[in-house]
Design a protein around this motif. Structure first.
Motif, PDB file in Angstrom:
ATOM      1  N   LEU A 151     -22.533  41.874 -36.198  1.00 22.62           N
ATOM      2  CA  LEU A 151     -23.400  42.458 -37.321  1.00 22.62           C
ATOM      3  C   LEU A 151     -24.793  41.802 -37.262  1.00 22.62           C
ATOM      4  O   LEU A 151     -25.756  42.548 -37.807  1.00 22.62           O
ATOM      5  CB  LEU A 151     -22.620  42.157 -38.622  1.00 22.62           C
ATOM      6  N   ALA A 152     -24.913  40.729 -37.149  1.00 31.83           N
ATOM      7  CA  ALA A 152     -25.929  39.661 -37.341  1.00 31.83           C
ATOM      8  C   ALA A 152     -27.046  40.126 -36.073  1.00 31.83           C
ATOM      9  O   ALA A 152     -28.056  40.201 -36.181  1.00 31.83           O
ATOM     10  CB  ALA A 152     -25.650  38.259 -37.289  1.00 31.83           C
ATOM     11  N   ARG A 153     -26.507  40.292 -34.978  1.00 31.75           N
ATOM     12  CA  ARG A 153     -27.258  40.676 -33.712  1.00 31.75           C
ATOM     13  C   ARG A 153     -27.837  42.251 -33.659  1.00 31.75           C
ATOM     14  O   ARG A 153     -28.819  42.454 -33.284  1.00 31.75           O
ATOM     15  CB  ARG A 153     -26.651  40.326 -32.534  1.00 31.75           C
TER      16      ARG A 153
ATOM     17  N   PRO B 179     -37.602  46.215 -47.291  1.00 32.89           N
ATOM     18  CA  PRO B 179     -37.760  45.885 -45.924  1.00 32.89           C
ATOM     19  C   PRO B 179     -36.599  46.522 -45.232  1.00 32.89           C
ATOM     20  O   PRO B 179     -35.340  46.647 -45.695  1.00 32.89           O
ATOM     21  CB  PRO B 179     -37.410  44.225 -46.603  1.00 32.89           C
ATOM     22  N   PRO B 180     -36.532  46.524 -44.068  1.00 34.22           N
ATOM     23  CA  PRO B 180     -35.468  47.190 -43.257  1.00 34.22           C
ATOM     24  C   PRO B 180     -34.141  45.740 -43.016  1.00 34.22           C
ATOM     25  O   PRO B 180     -34.450  44.869 -43.304  1.00 34.22           O
ATOM     26  CB  PRO B 180     -36.110  47.102 -41.590  1.00 34.22           C
ATOM     27  N   LEU B 181     -33.073  46.443 -42.863  1.00 35.20           N
ATOM     28  CA  LEU B 181     -31.893  45.584 -43.175  1.00 35.20           C
ATOM     29  C   LEU B 181     -32.038  44.468 -42.098  1.00 35.20           C
ATOM     30  O   LEU B 181     -31.531  43.277 -42.020  1.00 35.20           O
ATOM     31  CB  LEU B 181     -30.545  46.236 -42.702  1.00 35.20           C
ATOM     32  N   ARG B 182     -32.722  44.673 -40.812  1.00 35.89           N
ATOM     33  CA  ARG B 182     -32.657  43.633 -39.851  1.00 35.89           C
ATOM     34  C   ARG B 182     -33.673  42.294 -40.136  1.00 35.89           C
ATOM     35  O   ARG B 182     -33.382  41.055 -39.759  1.00 35.89           O
ATOM     36  CB  ARG B 182     -33.470  44.156 -38.355  1.00 35.89           C
ATOM     37  N   ASP B 183     -34.379  42.691 -41.491  1.00 41.73           N
ATOM     38  CA  ASP B 183     -35.442  41.501 -41.698  1.00 41.73           C
ATOM     39  C   ASP B 183     -34.719  40.878 -42.959  1.00 41.73           C
ATOM     40  O   ASP B 183     -35.398  40.240 -43.711  1.00 41.73           O
ATOM     41  CB  ASP B 183     -36.586  42.135 -42.114  1.00 41.73           C
ATOM     42  N   ARG B 184     -33.420  41.029 -43.392  1.00 42.79           N
ATOM     43  CA  ARG B 184     -32.703  40.584 -44.534  1.00 42.79           C
ATOM     44  C   ARG B 184     -31.795  39.564 -44.227  1.00 42.79           C
ATOM     45  O   ARG B 184     -31.015  39.298 -45.272  1.00 42.79           O
ATOM     46  CB  ARG B 184     -32.316  41.698 -45.438  1.00 42.79           C
ATOM     47  N   GLY B 185     -31.832  38.850 -43.078  1.00 39.06           N
ATOM     48  CA  GLY B 185     -30.781  37.940 -42.844  1.00 39.06           C
ATOM     49  C   GLY B 185     -29.554  38.114 -43.325  1.00 39.06           C
ATOM     50  O   GLY B 185     -28.802  39.094 -42.694  1.00 39.06           O
ATOM     51  N   ASN B 186     -28.809  37.148 -43.839  1.00 42.80           N
ATOM     52  CA  ASN B 186     -27.329  37.238 -44.276  1.00 42.80           C
ATOM     53  C   ASN B 186     -26.988  38.477 -45.187  1.00 42.80           C
ATOM     54  O   ASN B 186     -25.712  38.527 -45.440  1.00 42.80           O
ATOM     55  CB  ASN B 186     -26.662  36.043 -44.847  1.00 42.80           C
TER      56      ASN B 186
ATOM     57  N   VAL C 229     -26.781  41.362 -44.470  1.00 45.34           N
ATOM     58  CA  VAL C 229     -25.695  42.333 -43.711  1.00 45.34           C
ATOM     59  C   VAL C 229     -24.451  41.797 -43.891  1.00 45.34           C
ATOM     60  O   VAL C 229     -23.643  42.803 -44.223  1.00 45.34           O
ATOM     61  CB  VAL C 229     -26.182  42.392 -42.411  1.00 45.34           C
ATOM     62  N   GLN C 230     -24.030  40.634 -44.067  1.00 44.46           N
ATOM     63  CA  GLN C 230     -22.862  40.201 -44.257  1.00 44.46           C
ATOM     64  C   GLN C 230     -22.259  40.725 -45.586  1.00 44.46           C
ATOM     65  O   GLN C 230     -21.075  41.029 -45.939  1.00 44.46           O
ATOM     66  CB  GLN C 230     -22.635  38.816 -44.048  1.00 44.46           C
TER      67      GLN C 230
ATOM     68  N   SER D 170     -16.294  37.433 -34.513  1.00 40.37           N
ATOM     69  CA  SER D 170     -16.791  38.243 -33.546  1.00 40.37           C
ATOM     70  C   SER D 170     -17.861  39.449 -34.194  1.00 40.37           C
ATOM     71  O   SER D 170     -18.859  39.827 -33.835  1.00 40.37           O
ATOM     72  CB  SER D 170     -16.032  38.382 -32.341  1.00 40.37           C
ATOM     73  N   VAL D 171     -17.059  39.980 -35.025  1.00 40.73           N
ATOM     74  CA  VAL D 171     -17.603  41.058 -35.848  1.00 40.73           C
ATOM     75  C   VAL D 171     -18.817  40.639 -36.449  1.00 40.73           C
ATOM     76  O   VAL D 171     -19.816  41.398 -36.275  1.00 40.73           O
ATOM     77  CB  VAL D 171     -16.546  41.860 -36.630  1.00 40.73           C
TER      78      VAL D 171
END
Length: 461
Positions: free
Chosen positions: A377-379, A338-345, A347-348, A372-373
């Motif tokens: 990252l989430a957006r 899955p792409p990172l944008r579909d992996r929720g948290n 990324v953190q 804020s960072v």
């Protein structure tokens, strides 16, 4: 025949004195003296996987055509044709074994001729069993070390930067958990696997996980980026070649298929493989035999194949750019990353881990990932996925701060902060940093140059 009886020994004796590789070895004895053949069969037969005999070079040639041998023990003085001349002839048409020359008549000229013909050891008659066992063990160890060193050098050459987390998939999201579960189920099986997903989603990480969890974990893992090898070189890189196979081929060379023997071969960007090579790959997958360029003989290979692509291979088949029979052959078990944008948290978690590991690697203090960072990252849509995130963290460590689009008030502004806006600002900011160099910007972002060209065309349209 004594050789036939010797070949039927059930389980080779593992003799620690002569290394672990002898028990898996296949050996051909070429000698016109029955007594010497019997002695060698009695000495080596119980300790190796397969042993064959030949009373002359004609019989030896037929056996080499029929089977692959790791080591050939060759008498030099025989009726008809001596061992050195026969070995030189075999090298010219494809000789893929280590050769040990045995002779009762030693002189400097013979030794030089033997080395030129490709013999790796020279044993004088009469000899004791320990002498020939040590010679065979040295040959097998030399072969293993050559292959391991080649794989390590190839991997260092093919990897543009140090890859973190390459052996495990990080994240607690449901989608990445499902990927891990699937890998765990399929890893112990011999089934070929096709990994799909966008660039930078971790397909090589998944391939390494498959290898690590399989019964081949102790053998080589050889990653090959098909898109990075020039089309006119990919066949010799994969299959190898013999001396004189083409202009400039001063020496023979084993291919990546052979270097991955017993382990896993990971063919990344399989959709970029030329059609002419695709047909040869299909035959290798089906027959498990490789014919090096210029060779008249094939070499058996024992491999687990893992393939990866960020292209839609079904559409490539429809366009005539990918063979349908190869697609159906490799599409046995497909795992989508899955792409990172579909992996929720995730990324953190990945950002924290990259910050920790890269700061240690670069010897630089970590940069604080404040609220804020984390919001930015989430957006952000991460077109370059995990690779782009890693590059962002490394760039932030070098600059001692995150880029403007990922920190402070600008990251927290509600207006103009759709995924598309954040993506556009970040890509344009990196382009500004690189003076408009799209290749360098693509490298820093972890995306392809084509992606940047397409985005810019849309924004300027």
């Amino acid at each position: 025949m004594q050789g036939e009886a010797a070949r039927k020994t059930s389980v080779p004796e593992r003799d620690p004195e002569f290394g672990p590789w002898l028990a898996q070895a296949s050996i051909l004895i070429v000698d016109d003296e029955p007594g010497m053949r019997n002695f060698l069969v009695r000495t080596l037969g119980p300790r190796c996987k397969r042993i064959e005999e030949a009373a002359d070079t004609d019989e030896a040639s037929r056996k080499l055509d029929a089977h692959h041998f790791d080591v050939v023990i060759l008498d030099n003085i025989m009726p008809g044709k001596n061992g050195v001349d026969w070995l030189a002839e075999q090298r010219a048409i494809g000789f893929f074994a280590e050769a040990i020359l045995i002779t009762a008549f030693a002189d400097l000229e013979t030794a030089i001729q033997a080395l030129r013909a490709g013999a790796v050891d020279f044993v004088l008659k009469p000899f004791r069993s320990n002498q020939i066992l040590n010679s065979v063990a040295r040959c097998l160890d030399r072969m293993r070390l050559q292959r391991e060193n080649f794989v390590l050098r190839y991997e260092l050459k093919a990897t543009s930067d140090h890859i973190l987390l390459r052996d495990r998939l990080i994240g607690k999201s449901r989608v990445i958990g499902e990927v891990r579960d699937t890998i765990t189920r399929v890893a112990p099986l011999p089934t070929s696997v096709l990994l799909t997903g966008e660039s930078g989603t971790g397909k090589e990480v998944a391939a390494r996980s498959l290898h690590t969890l399989s019964d081949r974990a102790a053998k080589p893992f050889v990653p090959v980026n098909c898109a990075a090898i020039p089309p006119d070189m990919i066949e010799t890189e994969l299959f190898g070649h013999i001396k004189g196979a083409f202009t400039g081929a001063g020496n023979g060379r084993e291919g990546l298929f052979t270097h991955a023997q017993g382990g896993t071969l990971f063919l990344d960007e399989i959709g970029e493989m030329p059609l002419s090579t695709q047909s040869k790959l299909l035959r290798v997958i089906e027959d498990r035999r490789v014919r090096p360029v210029g060779s008249e003989r094939e070499v058996p290979v024992d491999l687990r194949f893992v393939f990866a692509t960020n292209a839609d291979l079904q559409k490539e088949v429809e366009k005539g750019r990918f063979r349908a029979d190869l697609f159906y052959r490799i599409n046995v078990m497909q795992i989508h990353l899955p792409p990172l944008r579909d992996r929720g948290n995730d990324v953190q978690e990945l950002a924290d881990l990259f910050m920790q590991k890269l700061s240690q690697q670069l010897g630089m203090p970590p940069v604080t990932i404040d609220a804020s960072v984390r919001t930015a990252l989430a957006r952000y849509p991460w077109p370059g996925n995990v690779r782009e995130l890693r590059n962002l963290i490394e760039r932030s460590l070098i600059l001692a701060q995150f880029p403007d689009d990922f920190r402070g008030d600008r990251a927290a502004q509600p207006d103009g902060n759709t995924l598309e806006d954040v993506e556009r600002r970040h890509i344009l900011a990196v382009l500004e940093e690189t003076g408009g160099n799209r290749d360098e910007a693509a490298r820093r972002l972890g995306i392809s140059r084509k992606t940047i060209d397409r985005k810019c065309a849309i924004w300027n349209g």
